[in-house]
Design an enzyme around this catalytic site. Structure first.
Site, PDB file in Angstrom:
ATOM      1  CD  GLN A   1     -17.172  -6.467  12.757  1.00  0.00           C
ATOM      2  OE1 GLN A   1     -16.957  -5.387  13.081  1.00  0.00           O
ATOM      3  NE2 GLN A   1     -18.488  -6.813  12.472  1.00  0.00           N
ATOM      4  CG  ASN A   2     -19.595 -11.187  16.957  1.00  0.00           C
ATOM      5  OD1 ASN A   2     -19.707 -10.260  17.243  1.00  0.00           O
ATOM      6  ND2 ASN A   2     -21.054 -11.999  18.099  1.00  0.00           N
ATOM      7  CB  VAL A   3     -14.025 -12.094  20.746  1.00  0.00           C
ATOM      8  CG1 VAL A   3     -12.998 -11.020  19.841  1.00  0.00           C
ATOM      9  CG2 VAL A   3     -14.888 -11.043  22.511  1.00  0.00           C
TER      10      VAL A   3
ATOM     11  CG  HIS B   1     -12.039  -7.998  15.752  1.00  0.00           C
ATOM     12  ND1 HIS B   1     -12.877  -7.064  15.479  1.00  0.00           N
ATOM     13  CD2 HIS B   1     -11.932  -7.091  14.636  1.00  0.00           C
ATOM     14  CE1 HIS B   1     -13.582  -6.476  14.280  1.00  0.00           C
ATOM     15  NE2 HIS B   1     -12.265  -7.047  13.792  1.00  0.00           N
TER      16      HIS B   1
ATOM     17  CB  CYS C   1       3.277 -13.974  25.421  1.00  0.00           C
ATOM     18  SG  CYS C   1       4.114 -14.208  23.820  1.00  0.00           S
TER      19      CYS C   1
ATOM     20  CB  CYS D   1       4.969 -16.040  28.129  1.00  0.00           C
ATOM     21  SG  CYS D   1       4.855 -17.098  27.242  1.00  0.00           S
TER      22      CYS D   1
ATOM     23  CB  THR E   1     -21.945  -5.539  11.967  1.00  0.00           C
ATOM     24  OG1 THR E   1     -20.589  -4.601  12.080  1.00  0.00           O
ATOM     25  CG2 THR E   1     -21.463  -5.535  10.880  1.00  0.00           C
TER      26      THR E   1
HETATM   27  P1  NAD Z   1     -21.711  -2.557  16.963  1.00  0.00           P
HETATM   28  O1  NAD Z   1     -21.643  -2.811  18.734  1.00  0.00           O
HETATM   29  O2  NAD Z   1     -20.804  -1.216  16.775  1.00  0.00           O
HETATM   30  O3  NAD Z   1     -22.554  -3.165  16.708  1.00  0.00           O
HETATM   31  C1  NAD Z   1     -23.569  -3.994  17.282  1.00  0.00           C
HETATM   32  C2  NAD Z   1     -25.408  -3.608  16.050  1.00  0.00           C
HETATM   33  O4  NAD Z   1     -25.468  -4.654  15.866  1.00  0.00           O
HETATM   34  C3  NAD Z   1     -25.753  -2.660  15.738  1.00  0.00           C
HETATM   35  O5  NAD Z   1     -25.904  -1.808  13.965  1.00  0.00           O
HETATM   36  C4  NAD Z   1     -26.873  -2.960  16.423  1.00  0.00           C
HETATM   37  O6  NAD Z   1     -27.928  -2.158  15.520  1.00  0.00           O
HETATM   38  C5  NAD Z   1     -27.114  -4.437  15.723  1.00  0.00           C
HETATM   39  N1  NAD Z   1     -27.711  -5.316  16.894  1.00  0.00           N
HETATM   40  C6  NAD Z   1     -28.407  -5.030  18.709  1.00  0.00           C
HETATM   41  N2  NAD Z   1     -29.329  -6.536  18.430  1.00  0.00           N
HETATM   42  C7  NAD Z   1     -29.360  -6.478  16.720  1.00  0.00           C
HETATM   43  C8  NAD Z   1     -29.892  -8.340  16.954  1.00  0.00           C
HETATM   44  N3  NAD Z   1     -30.955  -8.662  17.850  1.00  0.00           N
HETATM   45  N4  NAD Z   1     -29.948  -8.456  16.001  1.00  0.00           N
HETATM   46  C9  NAD Z   1     -29.201  -8.240  14.688  1.00  0.00           C
HETATM   47  N5  NAD Z   1     -28.527  -6.825  14.957  1.00  0.00           N
HETATM   48  C10 NAD Z   1     -28.689  -5.904  15.768  1.00  0.00           C
HETATM   49  O7  NAD Z   1     -20.513  -4.183  16.579  1.00  0.00           O
HETATM   50  P2  NAD Z   1     -19.696  -4.941  15.999  1.00  0.00           P
HETATM   51  O8  NAD Z   1     -20.025  -3.845  14.540  1.00  0.00           O
HETATM   52  O9  NAD Z   1     -19.720  -6.072  16.240  1.00  0.00           O
HETATM   53  O10 NAD Z   1     -18.432  -3.716  16.225  1.00  0.00           O
HETATM   54  C11 NAD Z   1     -17.774  -3.292  16.616  1.00  0.00           C
HETATM   55  C12 NAD Z   1     -16.873  -4.420  18.066  1.00  0.00           C
HETATM   56  O11 NAD Z   1     -17.118  -5.176  18.611  1.00  0.00           O
HETATM   57  C13 NAD Z   1     -16.031  -5.821  17.461  1.00  0.00           C
HETATM   58  O12 NAD Z   1     -14.901  -5.708  17.203  1.00  0.00           O
HETATM   59  C14 NAD Z   1     -16.310  -6.432  18.285  1.00  0.00           C
HETATM   60  O13 NAD Z   1     -14.799  -7.663  18.310  1.00  0.00           O
HETATM   61  C15 NAD Z   1     -16.269  -5.599  19.495  1.00  0.00           C
HETATM   62  N6  NAD Z   1     -17.138  -6.798  20.271  1.00  0.00           N
HETATM   63  C16 NAD Z   1     -18.172  -7.992  20.114  1.00  0.00           C
HETATM   64  C17 NAD Z   1     -18.705  -9.212  20.847  1.00  0.00           C
HETATM   65  C18 NAD Z   1     -18.572 -10.191  20.984  1.00  0.00           C
HETATM   66  O14 NAD Z   1     -18.004 -11.025  21.274  1.00  0.00           O
HETATM   67  N7  NAD Z   1     -20.200 -10.468  21.185  1.00  0.00           N
HETATM   68  C19 NAD Z   1     -19.630  -8.292  21.958  1.00  0.00           C
HETATM   69  C20 NAD Z   1     -18.955  -6.869  22.387  1.00  0.00           C
HETATM   70  C21 NAD Z   1     -17.783  -6.589  21.278  1.00  0.00           C
END
Ligand code: NAD
Length: 241
Positions: free
Chosen positions: A100-102, A118, A126, A145, A186
């Site tokens: 889900q990370n970007v 995501h 665009c 664009c 997550t």
């Molecule tokens: P979230 O913030 O909702 O949950 C993060 C989870 O990670 C929590 O449950 C927390 O307990 C856990 N956590 C914290 N530190 C940890 C560690 N060291 N090891 C393991 N787990 C740990 O994030 P999500 O569930 O990914 O959902 C939300 C959205 O956030 C997604 O849509 C994503 O696109 C976006 N997002 C992405 C980034 C990124 O790309 N790094 C950063 C922030 C948000």
């Protein structure tokens, strides 16, 4: 930290699917979404920044905020958890990393089969996501664009938008086929990603959760590893030899 039973399950698996969220990048210094102390949205209202409506209402504010996140990410490095997942991939004939990370940190660590649900903050497209822009100049405002003239935006999925069709279809297909499904960092509150472990369980997978905090999925997990992913994932790879 890692039980013999868990090692046996991992050694017997052929198809492994991993779902990662913001927590896997926390130890790289990237703030998570909802973590109370450092969560991104504690300081910003997502509805002002991460919806198509917000962009249409104030494109400059949204563009600049994502530009600052892109800048912040350019200085960030993968952590031991990202590298361990790249090493884990090499141990299996079928291994899929659904994220889900970007932030591109899985790719930076060497993971090959990354399914981005995501989008990716480094990409720009665009407004309707028809054209990807290779370069842009935002010195005089939000760029447009070169192909269609629409405003450019980050190629990420905003609240209320559909996920990339092929990515989510592939994620569901491989989850159903998984022998082992590992959910890492997550909160499992964002759909449809949060349904992937449920599909995997229905398909007969062993479900492992790695997260220091409990989530809505914890009580469905066969194994819970309540530790930071940067500690537990290298230990898992080492235990698998
Ligand atoms: P979230 O913030 O909702 O949950 C993060 C989870 O990670 C929590 O449950 C927390 O307990 C856990 N956590 C914290 N530190 C940890 C560690 N060291 N090891 C393991 N787990 C740990 O994030 P999500 O569930 O990914 O959902 C939300 C959205 O956030 C997604 O849509 C994503 O696109 C976006 N997002 C992405 C980034 C990124 O790309 N790094 C950063 C922030 C948000």
């Amino acid at each position: 930290m890692i039980s013999d039973q868990l090692i046996q399950v991992m050694k017997a698996a052929q198809t492994v699917v991993v779902l990662t969220g913001a927590g896997v990048s926390a130890e790289s210094g990237v703030p998570t979404f909802r973590d109370a102390l450092t969560g991104l949205w504690e300081n910003f209202d997502p509805m002002q920044l991460a919806t198509p409506e917000a962009f249409q209402a104030n494109p400059k504010l949204v563009w600049d905020w994502y530009a600052s996140r892109r800048e912040m990410l350019s200085a960030v490095k993968p952590n031991a958890g990202h590298y361990a997942l790249a090493a884990l991939e090499k141990l299996y004939p079928y291994f899929y990393l659904v994220t889900q990370n970007v932030d591109s940190l899985h790719q930076a660590a060497g993971s090959k089969t990354v399914i981005e649900l995501h989008g990716n903050l480094q990409r720009v497209c665009c407004f309707n996501k028809t054209h990807v822009a290779e370069s842009w100049d935002d010195s005089t405002g939000v760029p447009t664009c070169a192909t269609c003239g629409e405003l450019l935006r980050p190629d990420v999925v905003w609240f209320g938008e559909m996920l990339p069709e092929q990515a989510i279809e592939t994620a569901f297909t491989v989850s159903e086929a998984a022998d082992v499904f590992i959910s890492i960092g997550t909160s499992a509150e964002v759909q449809p990603a949060a349904s992937l472990p449920v599909y995997a369980l229905r398909g007969g997978a062993t479900f492992i959760e790695i997260n220091p905090d409990a989530t809505t999925l914890t009580n469905r997990a066969d194994f819970v590893l309540p530790y930071p992913s940067g500690e537990v994932l290298p230990a898992l790879v080492a235990a698998l030899g």
